[in-house]
Structure formats: C-alpha cells, structure tokens
Design an enzyme around this catalytic site. Structure first.
Site, mmCIF file in Angstrom:
data_model
loop_
_atom_site.group_PDB
_atom_site.id
_atom_site.type_symbol
_atom_site.label_atom_id
_atom_site.label_comp_id
_atom_site.label_asym_id
_atom_site.label_seq_id
_atom_site.Cartn_x
_atom_site.Cartn_y
_atom_site.Cartn_z
ATOM 1 N N SER A 34 0.844 -1.172 0.000
ATOM 2 C CA SER A 34 0.000 0.000 0.000
ATOM 3 C C SER A 34 0.892 1.238 0.000
ATOM 4 O O SER A 34 1.845 1.306 -0.772
ATOM 5 C CB SER A 34 -0.959 -0.037 1.195
ATOM 6 O OG SER A 34 -2.020 0.853 1.013
ATOM 7 N N ASP A 58 -8.378 -5.105 -6.503
ATOM 8 C CA ASP A 58 -8.041 -3.968 -5.656
ATOM 9 C C ASP A 58 -8.166 -2.652 -6.430
ATOM 10 O O ASP A 58 -7.475 -2.456 -7.424
ATOM 11 C CB ASP A 58 -6.606 -4.150 -5.143
ATOM 12 C CG ASP A 58 -6.137 -2.999 -4.282
ATOM 13 O OD1 ASP A 58 -6.997 -2.252 -3.757
ATOM 14 O OD2 ASP A 58 -4.914 -2.855 -4.114
ATOM 15 N N HIS A 70 -6.335 -6.195 -2.078
ATOM 16 C CA HIS A 70 -5.275 -5.325 -1.588
ATOM 17 C C HIS A 70 -4.212 -6.095 -0.809
ATOM 18 O O HIS A 70 -4.506 -6.706 0.218
ATOM 19 C CB HIS A 70 -5.903 -4.254 -0.692
ATOM 20 C CG HIS A 70 -5.064 -3.042 -0.484
ATOM 21 N ND1 HIS A 70 -4.632 -2.244 -1.517
ATOM 22 C CD2 HIS A 70 -4.582 -2.471 0.653
ATOM 23 C CE1 HIS A 70 -3.930 -1.235 -1.028
ATOM 24 N NE2 HIS A 70 -3.874 -1.346 0.284
#
Length: 522
Positions: free
Chosen positions: A184, A445, A473
C-alpha cells in the site's frame, strides 16, 4: 487449527487510509484486528514447527531529527524491529520491511511472504515504523505545527538513517545486499526509496503501491463496480445493478425530505441533520461496499460473494422480491452484526471532532488524523462518485471529500492541485525513475489503478509488474498457503524468482568489483 483463519497473516501494516468516511475507518480497524489475530495464530503454527518465535525479535528505538533537512535539536523516537533468526552468514542479505500509516508490530519480521523468502536466503529481517505513527511520535506530534514534519520525503531520509544504524550495528559492508518490501503506501515508499537511494537498496518489492498521486481518484469506484461484476470473485451484473439501484433509492429518499426515515432504516447513530449528514450517510453506506471490495478475502467483515448474495437475494420472508433499498438495509444489518458496531456513523460534526483529536494513540492501530493530513498535503486520493462508472451516489463529490483540508489543517482547496502535482513531479507519478522494482497488484483492488501495471524492457535491472487475477489489496504479502488460488501461487513464484535473481546479480557484481570491505559511505 483452522487454516482459513490464518491465511491472511500479513499484519497490521497493510491498512491503507485514503480519504474516506468514518465507516471505512471503522472497517479498516476491523481488518486491522483480524489481521493481528491471524498473524498471531500463524506465528503459533510456525513456532510449533520450530520456524519462528516471538523471542527471536528485538525491539528498539532510534532517535531521529524532527527535520532531517536542517540543523535542529528537535527529535522524535522511531521504533524498529529486528529478527536475526535466519541470518547465519555475516555477508548475507538484509530484508527491510517499511512501515506505513499504522502502528508497526513484531509480526513485521515474523510472518509474511517476505519472511518466508528471508528464511530461504538467510536474510537479516529489519523493519522501521513510519514517523508519526504507532509509537514513533512525540506527545504533541499531532498538533498542526508538528504535522508539517510528516511527509513521505522525511520518512525516506529516516530510512537512510536507519540503513546507516543497522549497517554500523552489524558491521555490514557492500556485500550485504538490501532489498526493501512494503504494501500500500509503504509499497510506494519501497519503490521511492529504491528510486531516490539506489546505492542503499539493490531491489524493491512494491505491493499494491499507489505511486501516482491523484486529486480526484474517481477510478477507485470504477474498479469497485468492475469487481462487483466479476464472477470469479462472486460478483455479477445483477449485483452491481442492484447496488446502483439501492443507492439511487437512498438518494431519492434523502433529497425527497425523508432523511429521518432513512436514518432509522440504516441504523444511523444520530438523527440526520442537514445535507452534510446526508452525504455522511451515503458515504458510510458506500464505505461498506468499497471496503468489502478492497479487502475481499483479506480480513474484511464480508466477501464480495457474500455482499452480492445479500444485495441480490429474494426475501426469506416474502414471496415477492424485496426492493434493492430493503436489501441494502439487510446488508447494513449484517455488517453491523459482524463488526459488533451498535449503529452506523453518519454525523458530520462527530467526524470533524474525531479528526481534530490531537492526542496520539501511541502503539495502537491506524493513524487517522495523520493520514488525513498526508492526503491533504501530498497525495489527494479522494474517492469521488461524479461519473457514470460509479455504482454509488453523485453526492460523493470532490468537494465533500476534500473540504476538511482547510477546516482541519488550513490547507486551501485551491492549493490541492499544485500539491498533488508536486508529489508526482518529485517521484515521477506513473512514470517513476526507478529500476529493479517489482510492482505487484491484484486486479480486484481499486488501488491498482494508481500503480505500475506495465513492464519495462527485458533487461534484468528494469522495473517489472505483476497483476494477479482475482486478488485484492496486498494479498501477495501474506504467507503462502495451499488454499491460495493458482494466480496468487504463480505470483509468489514470480516474486521469489525476482528476489533470487537480484541476490545472485548483486553477488556477481560484488565479485566483479572486488572492492575491499568497508561500511557504506554516507
């Protein structure tokens, strides 16, 4: 032990806090807790096999300058973790795990795919918590005057200092090859660290990394709609159609003067008072769907398949099919039951009050105010719904997403475009000046839209991209399991192949250079 309960053991660090409503933040706290528990259970399984133990981990603090770019006596404590369990050769590699917008934990060097690769290659595992998150913050760190030291550039320099600290602590030389990992926002940091300081990090894995700042991130909800249609993860055309129909009905009720009934229907914590609360309710309802898609199969309260079953099913009580509005009501009830939340957050005033809280929750969970500040001063990432591809309500505008920047931090809305443009200029946007970075994403995602999806040249030092079909994700960061889909198994193999090649190339280059051992020159 139930394997599905441990399959997502890739920790607290993967929570991404882009600008969103309070329900998304609550959902991410739920994912945070679930991943913490699963990481703990995974560690117990590894401990029983003699492969890992909490006692292997050292925890410490490095004192960092508050402003690394000028001479100053102001400092803050930055937490780190080290695991030496697999490091047998003093010239062995170093795997750096980069923390992000949540508290770091010892699991960052105990579980996950990067830990499995460290075991294979005999790597020293180190992890650094991001400044101003977790315990790496001063007591007054969330005051506006101090938040100006919370920038990704500052954290990259923190990583440089940490690299020097570890190198001196273990007497490392050029023969110790460093590889960075992150997921991320930390995935972006992993890529940027390699790009800005290639002499310190030989290669980088950037998972679900939004490397392009985006003010109006409308494509987030475009991907949400596409994922809700994807039959491979339990979606369908009817699912996304019914979601759209349900939100259209909610919007009609709100704008038609029935906000009080809408608040009751969706278990709002407080009566709705005016347009701002109406938008908060819409955002909260959308957050349930958005969070389900982003974390599908990765610790969310429900999966896409479960959500689509609820939003498309016929009523169990009546012969006739219920309206989409009523099925959305049931979906919200299931969400509240699973998360054990008493009601749905929909007060704009309380949202502002929570984000105005300047008391750091040291060592705990996610950093809401901090990440909100970073979106206002670096990244944007506002997930709007003003185009036809969005399955929610047009009430989710850019203004409704970004209006708190001037209110909370004094950042004018007029400056946001130039702020985002500077970030992209500094890092390169979706054309980063990086080499030997592996960008890994799942096509479910929504964040993959802001990452690198195309490969460079066939040269070994060029960036490479992996897009995993059917995963959400940061799915690639968790430890491998036999239940993983074939696409994720293949992705793990490809990541391992690249890491192995990097280490071999680095060893060959070191032999060719035939340089004398010395600490890295800073």
């Amino acid at each position: 032990m139930n394997l599905p309960l441990v399959r997502c053991a890739y920790l607290l660090l993967l929570i991404n806090f882009a600008q969103s409503g309070r329900v998304m933040r609550k959902m991410k706290e739920y994912v945070h807790r679930a991943q913490y528990q699963r990481a703990h259970e995974h560690l117990l399984m590894r401990a029983m096999s003699g492969k890992a133990h909490a006692n292997d981990v050292q925890q410490g603090v490095i004192i960092q300058p508050l402003d690394p770019f000028i001479e100053t006596s102001d400092t803050f404590p930055q937490r780190y973790f080290i695991n030496e369990a697999y490091w047998k050769d003093p010239h062995g590699p170093v795997f750096l795990y980069i923390g992000g917008e949540a508290a770091l934990s010892m699991y960052s060097v105990l579980t996950g795919h990067h830990v499995e690769m460290a075991e294979e290659h005999g790597a020293l595992l180190v992890a650094l918590e991001h400044r101003f998150y977790g315990e790496s913050i001063n007591p007054d760190g969330l005051e506006i005057d101090n938040l100006r030291y919370l920038r990704s550039q500052h954290n990259l320099v923190d990583l440089v200092s940490f690299h020097k600290f570890i190198s001196q602590k273990y007497k490392l030389t050029h023969r110790n090859t460093w590889i960075s990992f992150g997921g991320s926002y930390p995935g972006s940091l992993s890529a940027w660290f390699r790009g800005k300081f290639p002499h310190l990090v030989y290669g980088a894995v950037a998972s679900s990394a939004p490397i392009k700042a985006k003010l109006d991130f409308s494509t987030y909800n475009k991907v949400v709609g596409e994922s809700l249609m994807n039959p491979n993860v339990g979606g369908s055309m009817k699912c996304v159609s019914d979601v759209w129909e349900a939100f259209a009905a909610v919007e009609a009720k709100l704008l038609g003067g029935n906000e009080t009934q809408a608040g009751k229907d969706f278990s709002s914590c407080e009566p709705l008072e005016g347009p701002e609360d109406q938008t908060e309710l819409i955002q909260s309802l959308a957050d349930i769907v958005m969070g389900t898609v982003q974390y599908d199969g990765e610790g969310a309260p429900m999966t896409i398949e479960k959500l689509c079953t609820l939003i498309t099913n016929k009523s169990e009580e009546f012969e006739q099919e219920e309206e989409a509005y009523d099925r959305l009501m049931k979906l919200v009830k299931v969400y509240l039951d699973v998360t054990k939340e008493p009601c749905l957050q929909a007060s704009h005033a309380k949202n502002i009050m929570e984000l105005n809280n300047t008391s750091p929750l040291t060592g705990k969970g996610v950093g809401e105010r901090q990440w909100f500040y970073q979106t206002c001063t670096e990244f944007g990432f506002y997930q709007t719904c003003e185009d036809a591809s969005c399955p929610f309500s047009r009430m989710m505008t850019l203004n409704s997403q970004a209006e708190l920047c001037p209110l909370l931090f004094g950042v004018p809305l007029s400056k946001l475009p130039s702020i985002v443009a500077f970030t992209n200029h500094f890092y390169g946007g979706d054309h980063p000046q990086t080499h030997r970075v592996l960008y890994v994403n799942g096509n479910i995602d929504p964040w993959h839209e802001l990452s690198m999806l195309s490969n460079g040249t066939a040269r070994a030092d060029r960036d490479r991209a992996i897009l995993i079909n059917g995963t959400a994700h940061c799915a690639d960061m968790r430890s491998a399991h036999t239940e993983d889909p074939p696409s994720l198994i293949e992705a793990h193999r490809e990541i391992e192949m690249h890491v192995t090649k990097w280490l071999k190339f680095a060893a060959w280059e070191n032999q060719s250079a035939n340089q004398p051992d010395h600490l890295t020159d800073y």
